[in-house]
Design a protein around this motif. Structure first.
Motif, PDB file in Angstrom:
ATOM      1  N   ASN A 151      54.957  41.812  26.799  1.00 36.40           N
ATOM      2  CA  ASN A 151      54.196  42.696  27.690  1.00 36.40           C
ATOM      3  C   ASN A 151      54.210  42.177  29.121  1.00 36.40           C
ATOM      4  OD1 ASN A 151      53.371  44.865  26.214  1.00 36.40           O
ATOM      5  ND2 ASN A 151      51.372  44.076  25.688  1.00 36.40           N
ATOM      6  N   GLN A 152      54.017  40.856  29.255  1.00 33.61           N
ATOM      7  CA  GLN A 152      53.998  40.256  30.583  1.00 33.61           C
ATOM      8  C   GLN A 152      55.394  40.308  31.208  1.00 33.61           C
ATOM      9  OE1 GLN A 152      51.438  36.859  31.039  1.00 33.61           O
ATOM     10  NE2 GLN A 152      52.899  35.851  32.399  1.00 33.61           N
ATOM     11  N   LEU A 153      56.426  40.093  30.394  1.00 37.30           N
ATOM     12  CA  LEU A 153      57.796  40.172  30.890  1.00 37.30           C
ATOM     13  C   LEU A 153      58.127  41.582  31.376  1.00 37.30           C
ATOM     14  CD1 LEU A 153      60.552  38.837  31.312  1.00 37.30           C
ATOM     15  CD2 LEU A 153      61.087  39.302  28.915  1.00 37.30           C
ATOM     16  N   GLU A 154      57.564  42.575  30.700  1.00 33.46           N
ATOM     17  CA  GLU A 154      57.802  43.970  31.091  1.00 33.46           C
ATOM     18  C   GLU A 154      56.995  44.379  32.321  1.00 33.46           C
ATOM     19  OE1 GLU A 154      56.933  46.189  27.587  1.00 33.46           O
ATOM     20  OE2 GLU A 154      58.507  45.207  26.415  1.00 33.46           O
ATOM     21  N   GLY A 155      56.072  43.501  32.760  1.00 36.68           N
ATOM     22  CA  GLY A 155      55.366  43.764  34.006  1.00 36.68           C
ATOM     23  C   GLY A 155      53.928  44.205  33.879  1.00 36.68           C
ATOM     24  N   SER A 156      53.307  44.052  32.695  1.00 29.24           N
ATOM     25  CA  SER A 156      51.920  44.493  32.532  1.00 29.24           C
ATOM     26  C   SER A 156      50.965  43.710  33.437  1.00 29.24           C
ATOM     27  CB  SER A 156      51.482  44.355  31.068  1.00 29.24           C
ATOM     28  OG  SER A 156      51.557  43.009  30.636  1.00 29.24           O
ATOM     29  N   LEU A 157      51.144  42.380  33.499  1.00 26.44           N
ATOM     30  CA  LEU A 157      50.292  41.568  34.368  1.00 26.44           C
ATOM     31  C   LEU A 157      50.615  41.844  35.831  1.00 26.44           C
ATOM     32  CD1 LEU A 157      48.179  39.384  34.849  1.00 26.44           C
ATOM     33  CD2 LEU A 157      49.968  37.661  34.542  1.00 26.44           C
ATOM     34  N   SER A 158      51.899  41.986  36.139  1.00 30.31           N
ATOM     35  CA  SER A 158      52.314  42.283  37.520  1.00 30.31           C
ATOM     36  C   SER A 158      51.646  43.558  38.010  1.00 30.31           C
ATOM     37  CB  SER A 158      53.833  42.448  37.588  1.00 30.31           C
ATOM     38  OG  SER A 158      54.488  41.354  37.011  1.00 30.31           O
ATOM     39  N   SER A 159      51.624  44.577  37.159  1.00 30.98           N
ATOM     40  CA  SER A 159      51.015  45.856  37.522  1.00 30.98           C
ATOM     41  C   SER A 159      49.525  45.695  37.770  1.00 30.98           C
ATOM     42  CB  SER A 159      51.263  46.870  36.406  1.00 30.98           C
ATOM     43  OG  SER A 159      50.612  48.089  36.670  1.00 30.98           O
ATOM     44  N   GLN A 160      48.857  44.913  36.928  1.00 36.32           N
ATOM     45  CA  GLN A 160      47.417  44.694  37.085  1.00 36.32           C
ATOM     46  C   GLN A 160      47.117  43.947  38.383  1.00 36.32           C
ATOM     47  OE1 GLN A 160      45.340  45.965  34.986  1.00 36.32           O
ATOM     48  NE2 GLN A 160      43.386  45.031  35.497  1.00 36.32           N
ATOM     49  N   ILE A 161      47.904  42.926  38.678  1.00 30.65           N
ATOM     50  CA  ILE A 161      47.702  42.157  39.904  1.00 30.65           C
ATOM     51  C   ILE A 161      47.952  43.026  41.129  1.00 30.65           C
ATOM     52  CG2 ILE A 161      48.624  40.260  41.307  1.00 30.65           C
ATOM     53  CD1 ILE A 161      46.813  39.333  39.041  1.00 30.65           C
ATOM     54  N   LYS A 162      48.959  43.895  41.057  1.00 30.91           N
ATOM     55  CA  LYS A 162      49.243  44.796  42.180  1.00 30.91           C
ATOM     56  C   LYS A 162      48.058  45.715  42.458  1.00 30.91           C
ATOM     57  CE  LYS A 162      52.597  48.148  43.949  1.00 30.91           C
ATOM     58  NZ  LYS A 162      51.542  49.053  44.453  1.00 30.91           N
ATOM     59  N   LYS A 163      47.425  46.223  41.397  1.00 32.54           N
ATOM     60  CA  LYS A 163      46.257  47.089  41.569  1.00 32.54           C
ATOM     61  C   LYS A 163      45.117  46.322  42.241  1.00 32.54           C
ATOM     62  CE  LYS A 163      47.248  50.050  37.577  1.00 32.54           C
ATOM     63  NZ  LYS A 163      46.826  50.420  36.191  1.00 32.54           N
ATOM     64  N   LEU A 164      44.911  45.077  41.838  1.00 30.63           N
ATOM     65  CA  LEU A 164      43.850  44.262  42.426  1.00 30.63           C
ATOM     66  C   LEU A 164      44.144  43.972  43.896  1.00 30.63           C
ATOM     67  CD1 LEU A 164      43.234  41.728  39.503  1.00 30.63           C
ATOM     68  CD2 LEU A 164      41.805  43.671  40.144  1.00 30.63           C
ATOM     69  N   ARG A 165      45.403  43.659  44.200  1.00 28.63           N
ATOM     70  CA  ARG A 165      45.773  43.378  45.591  1.00 28.63           C
ATOM     71  C   ARG A 165      45.646  44.637  46.447  1.00 28.63           C
ATOM     72  NH1 ARG A 165      50.783  40.464  47.291  1.00 28.63           N
ATOM     73  NH2 ARG A 165      49.471  39.144  48.572  1.00 28.63           N
ATOM     74  N   ASP A 166      45.967  45.788  45.865  1.00 28.31           N
ATOM     75  CA  ASP A 166      45.821  47.050  46.608  1.00 28.31           C
ATOM     76  C   ASP A 166      44.355  47.287  46.972  1.00 28.31           C
ATOM     77  OD1 ASP A 166      48.521  47.525  46.501  1.00 28.31           O
ATOM     78  OD2 ASP A 166      48.422  48.971  44.861  1.00 28.31           O
ATOM     79  N   LYS A 167      43.451  46.968  46.026  1.00 30.92           N
ATOM     80  CA  LYS A 167      42.021  47.122  46.312  1.00 30.92           C
ATOM     81  C   LYS A 167      41.573  46.161  47.415  1.00 30.92           C
ATOM     82  CE  LYS A 167      40.380  48.975  41.886  1.00 30.92           C
ATOM     83  NZ  LYS A 167      39.436  48.804  40.762  1.00 30.92           N
ATOM     84  N   ALA A 168      42.084  44.921  47.347  1.00 36.45           N
ATOM     85  CA  ALA A 168      41.755  43.946  48.388  1.00 36.45           C
ATOM     86  C   ALA A 168      42.314  44.397  49.735  1.00 36.45           C
ATOM     87  CB  ALA A 168      42.318  42.573  48.013  1.00 36.45           C
ATOM     88  N   THR A 169      43.516  44.975  49.715  1.00 40.52           N
ATOM     89  CA  THR A 169      44.141  45.479  50.945  1.00 40.52           C
ATOM     90  C   THR A 169      43.315  46.610  51.549  1.00 40.52           C
ATOM     91  OG1 THR A 169      46.344  44.896  50.124  1.00 40.52           O
ATOM     92  CG2 THR A 169      46.239  46.493  51.918  1.00 40.52           C
TER      93      THR A 169
END
Length: 459
Positions: A151-169
């Motif tokens: 799941n992590q290799l497919e980008g599940s964590l990456s997607s979650q982190i991107k959402k969090l960074r977008d909120k911070a942005t």
């Protein structure tokens, strides 16, 4: 990192096998392969369509080194986003070694540990959390840990982190607009709105952070130590859990003198289970060393399983161990429950919760399933057992999220105190930076070297 170098390594495990693979990546890959390979058809590699397996021989001074299949994969549609050559040869130790030596002689450099995956990250094919998931997939010990890594290799964590960074942005954008254009006709973010958005972001980060304990267990295994006096049934318990006779079992106290380590899959949880020598005072030098090792593993364990003998009254040694596990993650097993009991359970309940006291018979495998259920309950805590859950499995990710939480707490405190917006901005820039450390958007070269040093050469 010499990113323009052409690198090569053996991509298969050492030893005998059906096939061995030598992998080459970089600008010179095709030229090197053309120089040492001759197809049976007589055609050059570049005359074939990319990703075609080409049958022929590797030659050195017109002498056949090995009969091979060669695949040419053209950039950017490869693992590293560079030109890649894979030479599939016979899987003996000498065949892959000779071909690698020839490739290096023709101008390639021996790849560093994890350098192929590092190039995939540096060239933008995957982010850092996905790169780290590669090694987790390789090292996974249960189906569940494998699924989490995939799941992590497919980008599940990456997607979650991107959402969090977008909120911070988004929060930073509102703050910066208010700072840069205080007198302009723009929507001015109020402290109340800023507080609400900050709390929402904090809750999302904390929710992800709280998966780290379970995630680390899934990745590294739950270090579990079996302790107790001699002859209470520790080795019988190990055999019952493993479903095989791994440890020697006798009626003679002190039979186990050294630690025995095994990995076992319990309801998807990888357990690194350690059977230790019985803890007691002894004059036997060898047994004494075993007892000291037992105490050492006891201190380092994530989970302690204390085995008591139902047919014997509690001794001072039993009480001493009970006192030591009082504030630890622990389970007490009352073994030999098929025999008349002489053990006072009320005393045990003074040191550990009743639901973590389980009656078993290791020899007859009674109560083992209940033990496995309790271990699963302790690990999953009822909310993260689904394989599709986004989970933090890496201590580096956990530390980065902890820093982000600390920074957002500082920001929220500043908001409550109506501090100037440029002060608050600093805290949220830190949040954005720490979240970026997880995905690799904000990471140093030294850290990259440390991460990829744990990879095998050839991956």
């Amino acid at each position: 990192m010499y990113i323009d170098d052409t690198i090569a390594a053996i991509a298969t495990a050492p030893g005998e096998g059906g096939i061995g693979i030598v992998r080459i990546s970089g600008k010179q890959s095709l030229d090197i392969a053309e120089d040492i390979f001759k197809s049976v058809s007589g055609k050059k590699i570049k005359e074939y369509n990319p990703r075609t397996l080409i049958y022929g021989n590797i030659l050195e001074d017109d002498k056949i080194v090995d009969e091979v299949l060669v695949a040419y994969m053209k950039a950017p549609y490869t693992y590293t986003k560079e030109d890649v050559i894979e030479i599939n040869c016979h899987g003996g130790f000498l065949s892959v070694k000779k071909i690698l030596e020839l490739v290096l002689k023709k101008g390639a450099r021996l790849a560093e540990p994890g350098e192929f995956t590092k190039r995939a990250f540096l060239n933008g094919r995957i982010d850092l959390s996905q790169a780290e998931a590669v090694i987790d997939v390789i090292r996974a010990k249960t189906d569940l840990s494998y699924d989490i890594a995939q799941n992590q290799l497919e980008g599940s964590l990456s997607s979650q982190i991107k959402k969090l960074r977008d909120k911070a942005t988004e929060i930073l954008a509102h703050i910066e607009v208010s700072i840069d254009f205080p007198d302009e006709d723009v929507e001015h973010i109020t402290y109340e709105t800023l507080y609400n958005k900050s709390q929402e972001l904090k809750n999302d980060i904390v929710k992800l952070y709280e998966t780290a304990e379970t995630g680390k267990i899934m990745r590294d295994g739950l270090k579990t130590v079996i302790v107790g006096k001699p002859n209470v049934g520790k080795s019988s318990l190990l055999n019952a859990i493993l479903k095989e006779s791994r440890a020697i079992v006798t009626d003679i106290p002190g039979t186990t003198r050294d630690v025995i380590e095994e990995f076992v899959n319990i309801k998807g949880i990888p357990l690194k289970i350690i059977d230790t020598a019985g803890i007691r005072e002894t004059d036997d030098i060898v047994e004494k060393i075993g007892v000291e090792k037992s105490k050492e593993f006891f201190e380092k364990a994530d989970l302690v399983i204390l085995v008591l003998d139902a047919s014997r009254e509690l001794s001072e040694e039993d009480i001493d161990i009970l006192q030591k596990i009082k504030d630890r993650q622990a389970i007490v097993l009352i073994n030999k429950s098929d025999l008349p009991s002489k053990l006072d359970e009320e005393i045990i309940k003074e040191y550990i919760d009743e639901h973590r006291i389980i009656k078993i018979s290791a020899i007859q495998r009674i109560g083992i399933e209940k033990l496995e259920d309790e271990i699963a309950n302790m690990v999953y805590k009822g909310d993260v057992s689904q394989k599709n859950t986004v989970m933090i499995t890496n201590i580096r990710h956990k530390n980065a999220l902890k820093k982000a939480i600390d920074s957002i707490n500082d920001g929220i405190k500043a908001i409550k105190e109506n501090m100037p917006l440029d002060f608050i901005e600093v805290d949220f820039k830190d949040v954005w930076t720490y979240l970026g450390e997880v995905s690799g958007d904000t990471v140093s070269e030294d850290l990259l070297d440390t991460i990829f040093r744990d990879f095998c050469i050839g991956k």
